[in-house]
Every structure is written in C-alpha cells, then in structure tokens.
Design an enzyme around this catalytic site. Structure first.
Site, PDB file in Angstrom:
ATOM      1  NE  ARG A 232      -4.306  -1.360   0.191  1.00 15.44           N
ATOM      2  CZ  ARG A 232      -4.503  -2.428  -0.548  1.00 15.44           C
ATOM      3  NH1 ARG A 232      -3.543  -2.839  -1.372  1.00 15.44           N
ATOM      4  NH2 ARG A 232      -5.629  -3.100  -0.486  1.00 15.44           N
ATOM      5  CD  GLU A 261      -2.927   3.285  -5.440  1.00 19.15           C
ATOM      6  OE1 GLU A 261      -4.002   2.705  -5.690  1.00 19.15           O
ATOM      7  OE2 GLU A 261      -1.924   2.701  -5.018  1.00 19.15           O
ATOM      8  CG  HIS A 279      -3.125  -0.641  -6.852  1.00 22.87           C
ATOM      9  ND1 HIS A 279      -3.570   0.042  -5.748  1.00 22.87           N
ATOM     10  CD2 HIS A 279      -3.015  -1.941  -6.452  1.00 22.87           C
ATOM     11  CE1 HIS A 279      -3.736  -0.788  -4.732  1.00 22.87           C
ATOM     12  NE2 HIS A 279      -3.399  -2.011  -5.146  1.00 22.87           N
TER      13      HIS A 279
END
Length: 314
Positions: A232, A261, A279
C-alpha cells in the site's frame, strides 16, 4: 440468514456485478452527493450486507443500522473502517490466497525491471536513442543479490521462493519472527534495509504500518539500494521517497502503489530509475475472476448460515 437488502458499494468485477444484479437484486450505492443522501434515507435501514471494493468509511457504515456483513473484494481491507464494524459485531471477509501468485510475480518483475532497466531501455529504444548510437547505461545484476522482504506473510513467502531461484540471499522483518523459515530475521525495517541491496514491501496497509518505510529506512538502503512496493502507498513515507529518488540518495524504485491513487508525484515521471505501475498487483484475468468467485462464495455462505468462507479477524 437475512431478509434485508444487499448493497453494492463502488465498481466491482463484472462477474460480481452481474450476480449481484441477476441473482440477488442488489441495490447500487450512488456516488457521494444529494442522490446518495436520498438513497440512504430511503434504503439505508434495509441494508444487511454490503459488497465493496473501494471500501466503506464510518459515516456510510453508520448510515446502515442493520448492516451485518461487509464482503470485500481484495485481500487488503484498510479502506474499510474496521473500528466502525467491531463494536456492532459486523463481520468482514476478504479474498486472500487467490492473488498471492500474481502479486508475488509482479514484485519480482518490478525488481528485475528496476535492476536491469527494462522499462528505461524500452523508452531508450522508442525515442530513437539507440538508433542515434547513444550509449545505454549499465545496470545491476539481479541474481545473487541480497533482498529484504518487509512482511513475510503469504505474499512475502511467495516472493522469497521466487527469489531463491535467482540465488538471492533473502532476509525479512515481521512483527514477529517466523519459526518455519531459514531466512535471516532483522529486528527492524532499518536493520533490514541496511543489510540488503533491495527492499520489497508486502505488508498490509492501515494505521499500524503507516510510513513504516521511513526516511531512516530509505537512508539505510542508500544510493545503491532499491525499493519495490506492491503493498500500500501508505506504508512508505512518499515525500521522503520522492526526495531520496530525486536527490540520488536512493538508487531506484518500482512502485505499484501510491498514497493518493491514481495521483502519482510528477517529480517521478522524468526519472529513468523509477518504474511506475497503476496498482496492478492482482490485475490478471485469472486472478480477478478467482477473487470475484471468492466474493460470491462469501456472500452465498453468509446468506445461508451467517458465516464466511474467508473471515477477517476483527
């Protein structure tokens, strides 16, 4: 188990969305705004199960007084406010194991890319630099390097197994020492970073690991060290990371996750020693379908008997 309404929170895998609509007649939560407020006023008291990928905050959970279960699409559940679930006895599931291989593959791929300059080499060729007889700089060998793994859980172990095939020396840091592995244990992230050529981050997100990779950890990696983050964005002090990469205090990084993000610090865009990914740790056809099926099995089980296939311990 329940005669209430099932609520879809955010966009989900098409398989899940299709089943929620056709099999369960689920309702979909509108985007934040007046429409959502009206929706919750009308339907909030009827919702007993929520299926989500983007997560749920305390305000939304509080607006669902009969909520009994949250079915989360993803192994990480830091976007779900578990503190709001716990006192009400609301159960939570996630999708572990089915994405382990793909995330581990990406971690090792990111390591190889940033060590060998694969993405940088691709850009070098595409912009005509090779044809212009420019010299592509030498990069680093992967095989035989020292790699530290921050978080030796399911994914961390899978990463370590892959690295063994490269003849890498693997060490790790965990909250607790793992008894059934032969890898060297480091007592802190700083100690781990200082003894390795690369640090791969695979810890869970959340408040317990926020900025675990601090400026001090990055300094311990040093100008010849590399960071790979498939966990993360919150686990890394992003401001310190950007500063270290921009100044040359860190050798390079492969990053699949960021703190805000999809926004990525623009300072990283021009750096050839940084690999930037959107991601995609679990983003394969096979893994996302397996995650979707596990979500549906959790939902079916909860509706049948009030239990979950993959419950999260809260």
């Amino acid at each position: 188990m329940t005669d209430g309404v099932i609520l879809q929170v955010g966009g989900l895998h098409p398989t899940v969305e299709r089943e929620l609509t056709t099999t369960y007649d689920a309702l979909r939560l509108p985007a934040p705004g007046d429409e959502r407020e009206r929706f919750l006023a009308e339907h909030g008291s009827q919702v007993t199960v929520a299926v989500t990928g983007p997560g749920m905050d305390a305000a939304l959970i509080g607006a669902l007084p009969r909520l009994a279960a949250v079915i989360n699409l993803g192994v990480g559940y830091d976007a779900v406010d578990v503190e709001a679930l716990r006192p009400r006895g609301i159960v939570l599931s996630n999708t572990p194991d089915v994405l382990t291989d793909c995330v581990a593959d990406l971690a090792v791929g990111g390591l190889i890319d940033v060590f060998r300059g694969l993405s940088a080499g691709d850009r070098f060729v595409r912009r005509g630099s090779w044809a212009a007889r420019e010299r592509f700089p030498l990069h680093r060998k992967v095989s035989g390097t020292r790699v530290g793994i921050l978080g030796l859980g399911r994914i961390g172990r899978a990463v370590a197994q892959r690295l063994e095939a490269f003849g890498c020396t693997v060490s790790y840091h965990n909250r607790r020492r793992v008894d059934d592995v032969a890898y060297a244990y480091a007592a802190s992230p700083v100690e781990l970073a200082g003894s390795t050529d690369a640090l791969i981050v695979v810890t869970p997100g959340g408040s317990d690991t926020r900025a675990l990779v601090s400026a001090e950890v990055l300094a311990a990696l040093g100008p010849d060290g590399f960071l790979v983050n498939v966990a993360r964005g919150s686990v890394v002090d992003q401001d310190a990371l950007v500063a270290a990469l921009a100044s040359g205090a860190l050798g390079g990084a492969a990053l699949d996750v960021f703190t805000d993000e999809p926004n990525v610090p623009e300072e990283l865009f021009a750096l050839d020693n940084v690999v930037l990914l959107p991601h995609i740790g679990s983003a394969t056809v096979e893994t996302r379908e397996a995650m979707a099926q596990l979500v549906l099995r959790n939902l079916e089980r909860f509706l049948a008997d009030g239990t979950l296939v993959t419950p999260v311990a809260l």
